[in-house]
Structures are given as C-alpha cells and as structure tokens.
Write an enzyme that holds these catalytic residues in place. Sequence first.
Site, mmCIF file in Angstrom:
data_model
loop_
_atom_site.group_PDB
_atom_site.id
_atom_site.type_symbol
_atom_site.label_atom_id
_atom_site.label_comp_id
_atom_site.label_asym_id
_atom_site.label_seq_id
_atom_site.Cartn_x
_atom_site.Cartn_y
_atom_site.Cartn_z
ATOM 1 N N ARG A 241 -15.029 -15.949 50.180
ATOM 2 C CA ARG A 241 -15.302 -14.793 50.846
ATOM 3 C C ARG A 241 -16.967 -15.105 51.092
ATOM 4 O O ARG A 241 -17.562 -15.503 50.234
ATOM 5 C CB ARG A 241 -15.042 -13.142 49.672
ATOM 6 C CG ARG A 241 -13.925 -12.667 49.718
ATOM 7 C CD ARG A 241 -13.611 -12.508 51.098
ATOM 8 N NE ARG A 241 -12.133 -11.523 50.906
ATOM 9 C CZ ARG A 241 -11.181 -12.224 51.273
ATOM 10 N NH1 ARG A 241 -11.004 -13.444 51.658
ATOM 11 N NH2 ARG A 241 -9.887 -11.602 51.145
ATOM 12 N N GLU A 270 -19.137 -10.808 58.135
ATOM 13 C CA GLU A 270 -17.911 -11.187 59.140
ATOM 14 C C GLU A 270 -17.500 -9.939 59.810
ATOM 15 O O GLU A 270 -17.503 -8.815 59.451
ATOM 16 C CB GLU A 270 -16.968 -11.588 58.144
ATOM 17 C CG GLU A 270 -15.979 -12.390 58.657
ATOM 18 C CD GLU A 270 -15.002 -12.776 57.568
ATOM 19 O OE1 GLU A 270 -15.566 -13.484 56.629
ATOM 20 O OE2 GLU A 270 -13.790 -12.581 57.637
ATOM 21 N N HIS A 288 -12.166 -17.182 59.655
ATOM 22 C CA HIS A 288 -11.381 -16.789 58.606
ATOM 23 C C HIS A 288 -9.790 -16.869 58.913
ATOM 24 O O HIS A 288 -9.085 -16.057 59.113
ATOM 25 C CB HIS A 288 -11.566 -15.259 58.464
ATOM 26 C CG HIS A 288 -11.435 -14.860 57.112
ATOM 27 N ND1 HIS A 288 -12.029 -13.894 56.660
ATOM 28 C CD2 HIS A 288 -10.540 -15.352 56.216
ATOM 29 C CE1 HIS A 288 -11.619 -13.655 55.311
ATOM 30 N NE2 HIS A 288 -10.462 -14.536 54.871
#
Length: 323
Positions: A241, A270, A288
């Site tokens: 993450r 993000e 991602h």
Amino acid sequence: MKIFITRVIPDRGVNLLRHAGHTVDINPEDRVLSHDELILSLQKDAYGAVLCDLDDKIDPAVLDAAGPQCKIFANYAVGYDNLDLPAMAQRGIAATNTPGVLTNAVAEHALGLLLGIAHRIPEADRYTRAGKFTSWGPTLLLGSDVSGRTLGIVGLGRIGSRVAHHAARGFDMPIVYYDVKRSEEFEKSYRAAYRKNVDDVFAEADYISIHVPLLPTTRHLVDASRLALMKKSAYLINTSRGAVIDETALVAALQNGAIRGAALDVYEHEPALTPGLADLENVILTPHIASATEETRQAMSEIAAQNILAVLDGRIPPNVIKG
Ligand code: GLV
Ligand code: GLV
C-alpha cells in the site's frame, strides 16, 4: 437476494451469484463511485450483500446506507485497509478479502519491478523508442546485478514469502527479513536471516521489497530516517500500500541520490503522484496492477462471490477477516 457490485469486475463471480438465483446490480460506469454516490447506490435497494473494492471506503455512513439486511461486504482485494472492521463487527456485517489467489501474480509483479529497475528496462525502452539508440555502448544504461545480492523482505506473509522464494531459488539472493513474527522454518528453507529491528533490513539489503498491510503501525514505515539507512546503491520496491512509504521523503531520497532507485505499484495519495516522482528516470511506476492478470482477477471474482454465497447461506465465509 439482491447484491450490489461497486465496479465492473471479471464475470466469473458475477455468474456464480446469478446462477445461485441472486439479482446482481453493478455500477454501470467503469469508475470508482464517490462516497456520496456509493451511499446513494446502496440506498436505492435493499441489498443483502455488497462486493466492493479497495477504492471504496466502507465507513459507518456507507454501512448505514446499506441497511440492516446487508450481511457482508466482500472486498475484491487482499488488502482491507478500506474497511472499518470495528463498525462492521458492531453491526454484525461480515468482512471478507481475496487472499491466496493473487499471491503468485503480485509476487511476479514485485520481481518484475525488481528486475526492471535493476536493468533499467522501462528507461531503456523510452530511450530506444525516442530514437536515441545509435550504437552499442560499453557504458550505455548500466544497471545493477541482481543475482547474489541481498533481498530485504519487510512483511513475510504469503506474498513476501513467495517473492523471497523466487529470489532465493531463481537468483541465489540471500534474504534478510523483518516481520512481527519470526519463521524459523522459512529461514531453514532459504538462506534467510531474521532481523528483529526493521532498521537492520534497511541498512543491509541491496533490494527491499515491502509486503506489509497498511495499519496505523505501518503507515510511513518507510520514512526519511529509514531511507537514510539504505545503501546509496539500494533499490526500494513496493507492491503493498502506498502510504507505507512517505512519498515526499522518497522523492527527496531519489532526487539526492540517497538511494539508487524505486519501483512502485502503489502510491500514498493514489491515484495522484507526489510532485517530482514522475519526473525521475530512476523509478518505475505501475498503476496498482500487481494482481492484474486475467486468471487472477477471475479467481478473485470467484472467491469474492463464494464469500458472499457462504454468508447468504448462513455459513462462515472462507475468507472472513477477523477484526
Ligand atoms: C490489491 O492491492 C489488493 O489488496 O488485492
Ligand atoms: C497477502 O496475501 C499476504 O499475506 O502477503
């Protein structure tokens, strides 16, 4: 039962739910619903289950909008920092994730990033496409060796162990690792050494790959002081993450040459990138997609659906998250 899916997903799980006789409503637009839109969507009908993904923040307002008949939020991801587990437990709503089926894909992506940054592959691709390849050169685009160099693993879960396996077996990389739990069995199977202080992993490794979940204790685990411990020749890889890394500190470390490079699939804010990050040559940035293979995303669809079917049948779902 009616089931809401917050985003178009590969169809295997959707078909399973429909074949079991459920009505499935899917957000018709292939984009993340805003918090308000998610609430409005859930208020439109009495859904018994919701299949959500890592961009949906499942907080008390969303849970209340889903209503008391809603029994499960099945996360289409292995990470579940987007779920408010205490609020779900309080309402008797199950939380599930999709572990296991994406371990290989994410580990492969992490290794792809590692090889790609060490051999400067995306940078070399840009160079070649730009027409700059005019002759072979003894000093052209020199990267770094991988074989025999030390890999630091931070977080030895399924994915971290799989990355270590490939690196140790495929590239003879000695492993140093940190985890809240030590695994002597893992150490025996590989050339692995446990470091009870994560700082030592940062100081010793030539490549560091991050595999911890995002928790209050792991937010900014990679901060300016840990980056300063790294060798100037070392690389950082992150497929976990984004907020595990202080991205502003990382950009500074990359700009100053405090570390050699970084390869990231996830970002602190993000989908936004910290200013300066995308201007650097010594980074690889992927959007991602570490678990994004056809097979894996179908398998995730299937197990998210199985988790929902179990709860709607009154069974304990296979991938229940214990809060
Ligand atoms: C993706 O990041 C996941 O958690 O599955
Ligand atoms: C997630 O699957 C992990 O344990 O790394």
